[in-house]
Scaffold this active site. Structure first.
Site, PDB file in Angstrom:
ATOM      1  CG  ASP A 114      -2.327   0.571   0.863  1.00 34.64           C
ATOM      2  OD1 ASP A 114      -2.356   1.640   0.221  1.00 34.64           O
ATOM      3  OD2 ASP A 114      -3.353  -0.029   1.225  1.00 34.64           O
ATOM      4  N   GLY A 160       4.543   1.588  -1.896  1.00 36.64           N
ATOM      5  CA  GLY A 160       4.737   2.015  -3.268  1.00 36.64           C
ATOM      6  C   GLY A 160       3.426   2.383  -3.920  1.00 36.64           C
ATOM      7  CG  ASP A 161       1.460   4.628  -7.760  1.00 40.08           C
ATOM      8  OD1 ASP A 161       0.617   3.781  -8.097  1.00 40.08           O
ATOM      9  OD2 ASP A 161       1.413   5.815  -8.130  1.00 40.08           O
ATOM     10  CG  HIS A 220     -14.737  -0.068  -5.433  1.00 38.03           C
ATOM     11  ND1 HIS A 220     -15.685  -0.354  -4.476  1.00 38.03           N
ATOM     12  CD2 HIS A 220     -13.702   0.488  -4.757  1.00 38.03           C
ATOM     13  CE1 HIS A 220     -15.240   0.020  -3.293  1.00 38.03           C
ATOM     14  NE2 HIS A 220     -14.048   0.531  -3.442  1.00 38.03           N
TER      15      HIS A 220
END
Length: 338
Positions: free
Chosen positions: A200, A226-227, A246
């Site tokens: 995350d 991280g991304d 979502h």
């Protein structure tokens, strides 16, 4: 399917928002936390919560009509369910979702017609998705509130996830977007042979460490920051993600699923759980949540099983099973060839 048959039925449906706001205000004011200490008279509640006597009587009467509060011998008491889930002093507290609904969902829904006319999110001052997350990550109080909300949503699903998937042949699990590790921790507790990682955003790591320590799992769970769109995900036998896709539109979902599938070890599985949409649902919950995502974000919404299968197929995964998870979620299981 039967529906409202009289004008009174239609009117009650049209002001259902009023009953909802009574419940949300009770959570906001800490009513159920106060009642967790024991039954109280109206005057005692007014003093404890700072309520004006003019509105307090009708407010409490409306709550008794919901069944969340009982009134007997001049005193109010919380129902068993409200006492369990809405008292902030109890470890079973699940009201963080309602707290967020009060702060964000309720104001946004006032402008539903704006979404329907423009297709644009309607919460005043809402930034684009990346900026909104960045702003929240920079405010520890907002971040903790968000993580508590995530726990309230994922917590009831974790025991089912631990039993409805066969973990016996796997050794490692990665939860993408797993917040402070609430779901991962419960899976690890149920299966002592597993070790796990939450991936995350980096500011969550200290809260992950704190939460995981509370479960006594610091030796079996770690955090990777991280991304997910730019950082290589750690490899694992099982990759899990829930209530993440979502947040994004179809193109971003396709990319995220591709990146998660690549992180699955050969012979492993990718698990996706979300409130999938059905063509003709009997319960509007998932559809309402989908509209809510559209009110709050520029690309988010719930999606169908067929759409999920398209994302998986684009990632090279085609062996797909589904399992019901909780009252509203579907667990989609896609296996990677050995």
């Amino acid at each position: 399917m039967s529906g409202p048959s009289t004008l009174n039925d239609i009117n009650r449906l049209g002001i259902a928002f009023a009953e909802a706001k009574v419940v949300l205000a009770a959570v906001e004011l800490g009513l159920f936390t106060r009642l967790g200490a024991g039954p109280a008279t109206r005057d005692e509640l007014c003093a404890a919560l700072g309520l004006h006597p003019r509105a307090a009587r009708d407010f409490l009467t409306a709550l008794t009509c919901t069944g969340l509060v009982h009134h007997e011998d001049g005193k109010y008491a919380a129902s068993p369910a409200a006492d369990t889930y809405l008292d902030k002093t109890k470890p079973t507290y699940g009201g963080a979702f309602l707290e967020r609904a009060n702060r964000m969902m309720y104001p946004a829904w006032e402008n539903l017609s704006g979404l329907l006319r423009t297709g644009e999110p309607q919460l005043a001052g809402r930034e684009d998705q990346a900026a909104a997350f960045e702003k929240m990550m920079g405010n520890p109080d907002h971040l903790r509130n968000f993580l508590r909300m995530m726990d309230a949503v994922s917590g009831p699903l974790a025991p089912e996830l631990a039993t409805k998937f066969d973990w016996s042949a796997h050794r490692t699990v990665l939860d993408v977007g797993g917040a402070r590790g609430n779901l991962l921790a419960q899976v690890l507790k149920a299966h002592p042979h597993l070790t796990g990682t939450v991936f995350d955003l980096p500011p969550i790591e200290p809260m992950f460490d704190e939460h995981i320590a509370g479960f006594g799992l610091t030796d079996r769970a770690r955090f990777a920051g991280g991304d997910a769109f730019t950082t290589e995900l750690p490899a694992a036998d099982v990759v899990v993600t829930g209530h993440v896709l979502h947040d994004w539109g179809p193109a971003e979902r396709t990319e995220l699923v591709r990146r998660m599938a690549r992180a699955v070890n050969p012979g492993g599985a990718l698990l996706i759980y979300d409130m999938l949409l059905e063509p003709a649902p009997a319960d509007p919950w998932n559809t309402l949540i989908s509209l809510n995502m559209q009110l709050l974000s520029p690309g988010g919404s719930e999606y169908t099983l067929a759409e999920c299968e398209e994302y998986l197929a684009a990632a090279g995964l085609s062996d797909v099973d589904t399992v019901r998870l909780g009252d509203h979620d579907t667990l989609v299981i896609a296996r990677k060839p050995a």
